[in-house]
Each structure stands twice: as structure tokens, then as C-alpha cells.
Motif scaffolding. Structure first.
Motif, mmCIF file in Angstrom:
data_model
loop_
_atom_site.group_PDB
_atom_site.id
_atom_site.type_symbol
_atom_site.label_atom_id
_atom_site.label_comp_id
_atom_site.label_asym_id
_atom_site.label_seq_id
_atom_site.Cartn_x
_atom_site.Cartn_y
_atom_site.Cartn_z
ATOM 1 N N GLY A 87 107.767 21.916 13.778
ATOM 2 C CA GLY A 87 107.312 23.162 14.376
ATOM 3 C C GLY A 87 106.676 22.934 15.728
ATOM 4 N N THR A 88 107.443 23.117 16.743
ATOM 5 C CA THR A 88 106.917 23.030 18.091
ATOM 6 C C THR A 88 107.410 24.240 18.861
ATOM 7 O OG1 THR A 88 106.648 21.600 20.021
ATOM 8 C CG2 THR A 88 108.850 21.699 19.049
ATOM 9 N N ASP A 89 106.765 24.525 19.946
ATOM 10 C CA ASP A 89 107.187 25.607 20.824
ATOM 11 C C ASP A 89 107.242 25.026 22.224
ATOM 12 O OD1 ASP A 89 107.628 27.916 22.278
ATOM 13 O OD2 ASP A 89 106.151 29.087 21.176
ATOM 14 N N LEU A 90 108.361 25.178 22.879
ATOM 15 C CA LEU A 90 108.547 24.596 24.200
ATOM 16 C C LEU A 90 108.089 25.530 25.318
ATOM 17 C CD1 LEU A 90 112.054 23.022 23.563
ATOM 18 C CD2 LEU A 90 109.820 21.921 23.413
ATOM 19 N N ALA A 91 107.246 26.485 25.001
ATOM 20 C CA ALA A 91 106.774 27.454 25.989
ATOM 21 C C ALA A 91 106.030 26.787 27.142
ATOM 22 C CB ALA A 91 105.894 28.498 25.318
ATOM 23 N N PHE A 92 105.563 25.592 26.934
ATOM 24 C CA PHE A 92 104.820 24.887 27.984
ATOM 25 C C PHE A 92 105.731 24.393 29.110
ATOM 26 C CE2 PHE A 92 106.123 21.767 24.864
ATOM 27 C CZ PHE A 92 106.713 20.793 25.664
ATOM 28 N N SER A 118 112.386 32.367 29.001
ATOM 29 C CA SER A 118 111.967 32.693 27.629
ATOM 30 C C SER A 118 113.144 32.578 26.654
ATOM 31 C CB SER A 118 111.341 34.081 27.570
ATOM 32 O OG SER A 118 112.251 35.055 28.020
ATOM 33 N N VAL A 119 114.349 32.932 27.101
ATOM 34 C CA VAL A 119 115.521 32.835 26.233
ATOM 35 C C VAL A 119 115.867 31.366 25.980
ATOM 36 C CG1 VAL A 119 117.992 33.321 26.053
ATOM 37 C CG2 VAL A 119 116.433 35.077 26.907
ATOM 38 N N LYS A 120 115.862 30.552 27.016
ATOM 39 C CA LYS A 120 116.151 29.129 26.844
ATOM 40 C C LYS A 120 115.081 28.455 25.994
ATOM 41 C CE LYS A 120 119.008 28.160 30.860
ATOM 42 N NZ LYS A 120 119.107 27.447 32.136
ATOM 43 N N ASN A 121 113.833 28.870 26.174
ATOM 44 C CA ASN A 121 112.753 28.332 25.354
ATOM 45 C C ASN A 121 113.018 28.614 23.886
ATOM 46 O OD1 ASN A 121 110.206 27.533 24.254
ATOM 47 N ND2 ASN A 121 109.475 29.605 24.527
ATOM 48 N N MET A 122 113.374 29.864 23.567
ATOM 49 C CA MET A 122 113.613 30.210 22.167
ATOM 50 C C MET A 122 114.813 29.441 21.629
ATOM 51 S SD MET A 122 113.934 33.830 20.201
ATOM 52 C CE MET A 122 112.169 34.043 19.984
ATOM 53 N N LYS A 123 115.898 29.385 22.379
ATOM 54 C CA LYS A 123 117.085 28.670 21.906
ATOM 55 C C LYS A 123 116.785 27.198 21.641
ATOM 56 C CE LYS A 123 120.790 31.425 23.972
ATOM 57 N NZ LYS A 123 121.859 31.427 24.982
ATOM 58 N N ARG A 124 116.127 26.547 22.585
ATOM 59 C CA ARG A 124 115.840 25.112 22.417
ATOM 60 C C ARG A 124 114.832 24.866 21.305
ATOM 61 N NH1 ARG A 124 115.845 22.290 28.293
ATOM 62 N NH2 ARG A 124 118.055 22.581 28.709
ATOM 63 N N GLN A 128 116.628 25.411 18.068
ATOM 64 C CA GLN A 128 117.567 24.304 17.867
ATOM 65 C C GLN A 128 116.830 23.055 17.411
ATOM 66 O OE1 GLN A 128 119.601 23.050 21.426
ATOM 67 N NE2 GLN A 128 121.208 22.015 20.266
ATOM 68 N N LEU A 129 115.722 22.751 18.051
ATOM 69 C CA LEU A 129 114.942 21.571 17.690
ATOM 70 C C LEU A 129 114.328 21.720 16.297
ATOM 71 C CD1 LEU A 129 113.597 18.865 18.547
ATOM 72 C CD2 LEU A 129 111.734 20.240 19.467
ATOM 73 N N ASN A 130 113.622 22.809 16.070
ATOM 74 C CA ASN A 130 112.907 22.988 14.809
ATOM 75 C C ASN A 130 113.838 23.259 13.632
ATOM 76 O OD1 ASN A 130 110.425 22.649 16.068
ATOM 77 N ND2 ASN A 130 110.184 24.823 16.441
ATOM 78 N N PHE A 131 114.668 24.292 13.748
ATOM 79 C CA PHE A 131 115.523 24.644 12.625
ATOM 80 C C PHE A 131 116.680 23.675 12.480
ATOM 81 C CE2 PHE A 131 118.979 27.077 10.590
ATOM 82 C CZ PHE A 131 118.384 27.224 9.352
ATOM 83 N N GLY A 132 117.292 23.313 13.603
ATOM 84 C CA GLY A 132 118.400 22.363 13.550
ATOM 85 C C GLY A 132 117.972 21.040 12.938
ATOM 86 N N GLY A 133 116.817 20.547 13.334
ATOM 87 C CA GLY A 133 116.302 19.301 12.766
ATOM 88 C C GLY A 133 116.013 19.430 11.283
ATOM 89 N N THR A 134 115.383 20.517 10.906
ATOM 90 C CA THR A 134 115.071 20.756 9.497
ATOM 91 C C THR A 134 116.347 20.840 8.667
ATOM 92 O OG1 THR A 134 113.060 21.930 10.088
ATOM 93 C CG2 THR A 134 113.946 22.351 7.899
ATOM 94 N N ALA A 181 92.365 24.068 12.828
ATOM 95 C CA ALA A 181 91.773 23.547 14.064
ATOM 96 C C ALA A 181 92.455 22.247 14.463
ATOM 97 C CB ALA A 181 90.276 23.315 13.867
ATOM 98 N N MET A 182 93.194 22.302 15.568
ATOM 99 C CA MET A 182 93.818 21.107 16.123
ATOM 100 C C MET A 182 94.060 21.360 17.610
ATOM 101 S SD MET A 182 97.350 21.283 14.032
ATOM 102 C CE MET A 182 98.073 22.831 13.641
ATOM 103 N N GLU A 183 94.582 20.381 18.293
ATOM 104 C CA GLU A 183 94.728 20.494 19.741
ATOM 105 C C GLU A 183 95.551 21.722 20.153
ATOM 106 O OE1 GLU A 183 96.049 17.820 23.602
ATOM 107 O OE2 GLU A 183 96.187 16.959 21.607
ATOM 108 N N VAL A 184 96.670 21.951 19.478
ATOM 109 C CA VAL A 184 97.551 23.048 19.845
ATOM 110 C C VAL A 184 96.892 24.419 19.672
ATOM 111 C CG1 VAL A 184 98.708 23.328 17.615
ATOM 112 C CG2 VAL A 184 99.949 23.829 19.733
#
Length: 165
Positions: free
Chosen positions: A16-21, A27-33, A36-42, A123-126
Motif C-alpha cells: 500500500g503506497t501512494d505515488l502522489a509525492f 493524477s491519472v498516471k499516479n492512480m494507474k501506477r 498497478q504497483l499495489n494491486f498488481g503486486g498483491t 502513527a507512522m511517518e506517512v
């Protein structure tokens, strides 16, 4: 793993990561990637280990989800998760819950246990260490679901009980 042990008894997934940074992504490429990373990996990991898990006498899959994936909770006024937009993250967690249901259907009649859980806003960095829920408390709940034979599975839940989807 199959050659050495012949089976796998437990899979705990917390992708579970978000590439919004990344300022280079729209925003569309962020959601796609991100999806792809989170669900595709899972999906790849789940597909790769499913046969090893079903070779066990007590196989379990625990997907860490979020209250942000719950349409029911996000519609309730006053809920903390209602105020949090995090569109891409919430979408991934909702897709993960759908995968959990698909895995349940695929394994009907088998002894395995599959759950999607919400360890809580931790509570964590993110999160900027904002909430007061510790990582130890979130981990303790995750371990309880993963290891306790009496924990109800085949649900979307948190340490307070079953959550609406």
C-alpha cells in the motif's frame, strides 16, 4: 519454498503506497501506477502462493485494508475516514477487499481462512505521526487475526468488529 517446505501456512499482505509525492505524475498516471504497483503486486503474490497455501492444514491469508475502503463508513457523518480524501489509496484498498471476496469464492469448501482487516489509522511517518494508535497495537491486532484459530475470518473487520464494505 515448495521444494524446501512443501507448503505455506500464512500470508499477510500490507502492500500500500501512494505515488502522489511524485511531481512528474499527473493524477491519472499516479492512480494507474499506484494501482498497478499495489494491486498488481498483491495479485501476483497471491496467485503464486495460493497452491502452497492450500497444501497446508490451516492456511490463512490476511490482507491489510483500511476504513477508507468502506463506502458505508465514509458515508457516516463524523467519521474520521469521511474527511480523508486519499482517492488513490482508498481505491486500492477497495480493490483489495474485492480480491479478498474473489479468493473466498475460489476457495469455498476448503479449510482456509481469508480476511481483509483494518489495523487502524496508525502513527507512522506517512501519517505525520498524527493519530495516537501505535504501530505495536496495529501489529498486535494483525497477528491476532493471522494466528488465532478462534478469530472470525471471511470478513472485513477491525479490532472493534466487522466493518461495512
Amino acid at each position: 519454498m515448495e521444494a524446501e517446505f512443501g507448503r505455506l501456512e500464512l500470508s499477510v499482505n500490507n502492500a500500500g503506497t501512494d505515488l502522489a509525492f511524485d511531481p512528474h505524475l499527473s493524477s491519472v498516471k499516479n492512480m494507474k501506477r499506484t494501482l498497478q504497483l499495489n494491486f498488481g503486486g498483491t495479485l501476483c503474490v497471491a496467485g503464486g502462493i495460493l497452491l502452497l497455501l492450500t497444501a497446508s492444514d490451516d492456511d490463512r491469508i490476511v490482507h491489510l485494508s483500511s476504513a477508507l475502503a468502506s463506502l458505508g463508513l465514509r458515508h457516516e457523518p463524523g467519521r474520521q475516514c469521511r474527511q480523508m480524501l486519499l482517492t488513490t489509496y482508498a481505491a486500492f484498498r477497495a480493490v483489495l477487499n474485492a480480491l479478498t471476496v474473489s479468493q473466498l469464492v475460489a476457495l469455498v469448501g476448503q479449510r482456509g481462512k481469508i480476511s481483509a482487516i483494518c489495523p487502524g489509522f496508525t502513527a507512522m511517518e506517512v501519517t505525520g505521526f498524527r493519530p495516537d494508535r501505535t504501530t505495536q497495537r496495529a501489529a498486535a491486532y494483525t497477528l491476532r487475526v493471522a494466528l488465532d484459530a478462534d478469530v472470525t475470518t471471511s470478513t472485513f473487520c477491525n479490532d472493534q468488529g466487522v466493518l461495512p464494505c
